[in-house]
Design an enzyme around this catalytic site. Structure first.
Site, PDB file in Angstrom:
ATOM      1  CG  HIS A 138       0.852   1.486   1.796  1.00 54.08           C
ATOM      2  ND1 HIS A 138      -0.154   1.483   0.782  1.00 54.08           N
ATOM      3  CD2 HIS A 138       1.415   0.394   1.706  1.00 54.08           C
ATOM      4  CE1 HIS A 138      -0.106   0.458   0.374  1.00 54.08           C
ATOM      5  NE2 HIS A 138       0.730  -0.373   0.796  1.00 54.08           N
ATOM      6  CD  GLU A 143      -2.411   4.506   0.679  1.00 55.59           C
ATOM      7  OE1 GLU A 143      -1.458   3.709   0.903  1.00 55.59           O
ATOM      8  OE2 GLU A 143      -2.953   4.598  -0.516  1.00 55.59           O
TER       9      GLU A 143
HETATM   10  P1  PGA Z   1       3.296  -6.176  -1.578  1.00 62.03           P
HETATM   11  O1  PGA Z   1       2.577  -5.133  -0.685  1.00 62.03           O
HETATM   12  O2  PGA Z   1       3.864  -7.132  -0.341  1.00 62.03           O
HETATM   13  O3  PGA Z   1       2.070  -6.927  -2.352  1.00 62.03           O
HETATM   14  O4  PGA Z   1       4.302  -5.721  -2.305  1.00 62.03           O
HETATM   15  C1  PGA Z   1       3.100  -4.492   0.402  1.00 62.03           C
HETATM   16  C2  PGA Z   1       2.088  -3.572   1.007  1.00 62.03           C
HETATM   17  O5  PGA Z   1       1.376  -2.780   0.088  1.00 62.03           O
HETATM   18  O6  PGA Z   1       2.122  -3.339   1.990  1.00 62.03           O
END
Ligand code: PGA
Length: 235
Positions: A138, A143
């Site tokens: 995503h 999503e």
């Molecule tokens: P994260 O999340 O940087 O906490 O890994 C990235 C995202 O879900 O876009």
């Protein structure tokens, strides 16, 4: 596409901050598309230190964030507005009136989606969009789906997203199950896109996104079609 492989998270954060700083220096009144999540935190720390050293000035910058949880008020410490205030905005000289995060508590969520797209359009689009990437591919909260959604929209979060984000909440049940997210159109219309990915666990989805088939099942794969994409990653 430019891929900058870095040795570690600190270097990734400096490289990403270099690119954002260059944008602010070359166009002081730029529109920055910003992201939440753990990956950009180091980038924001770097930007704060450059601001403190008087290397960059946020006074004319406008920001638009990618997304917000539905149901969380801006003062909720799990909201993305709160995240942005505490991780960046409160520490630099950005004009708070020029910082934008979609509202997760609008009475009319559909109207809020339309307002957000109109706002981005009225700003002339995004100069530089910062993105993280989820384990399911995503970007923002776009999503995996059987279609790309162009406009800002309300999305039901996938199980893997809820699971990944539950680390910030007391329990899985406390994680909001829906969110409002900028759509693919505003992201793809950004003049530049900067994707940051940190950790071995992100390598597989990164490879799939950048070199696999372009499909809404891997939302980040659409970025292969972006004319000015920079990826900064470390394992
Ligand atoms: P994260 O999340 O940087 O906490 O890994 C990235 C995202 O879900 O876009």
């Amino acid at each position: 596409m430019r891929i900058i492989h870095t040795e570690n998270y600190e270097q990734l954060s400096r490289q990403a901050a270099n690119i954002i700083s260059a944008q602010i220096i070359s166009k002081p009144n730029c529109v920055l598309g910003l992201a939440t999540g753990s990956t950009p935190i180091g980038t924001y720390k770097e930007l704060i230190s450059r601001f403190e050293n008087k290397d960059i000035d946020f006074s004319e910058v406008t920001t638009v964030n990618l997304d917000e949880y539905c149901g969380l008020t801006p003062d909720n410490d799990q909201s993305y507005r709160y995240f942005m205030n505490t991780n960046l905005f409160n520490h630099v000289n950005v004009d708070m009136a020029k910082t934008n995060v979609p509202s997760g508590i609008a009475d009319d969520p559909q109207a809020e989606c339309e307002r957000y797209d109109n706002l981005i359009e009225s700003l002339g689009g995004i100069d530089l969009q910062l993105l993280g990437i989820g384990h399911n591919g995503h970007i923002g909260f776009n999503e995996p789906d059987d279609k790309f959604t162009k406009e800002t929209h309300i999305v039901k979060l996938g199980d893997s997203t809820i699971e990944a984000n539950s680390r910030f909440f007391d329990s899985y049940d406390d994680v909001p199950k829906s969110a409002i997210t900028m759509g693919i159109k505003a992201i793809m219309n950004a003049k530049k896109v900067l994707l940051v990915a940190s950790g071995k666990d992100k390598q597989e989805i990164l490879k799939k996104s950048l070199f696999g088939p372009i499909t809404p099942n891997v939302p980040a794969s659409i970025l292969q079609l972006h004319p000015d994409l920079t990826v900064v990653e470390c394992e």
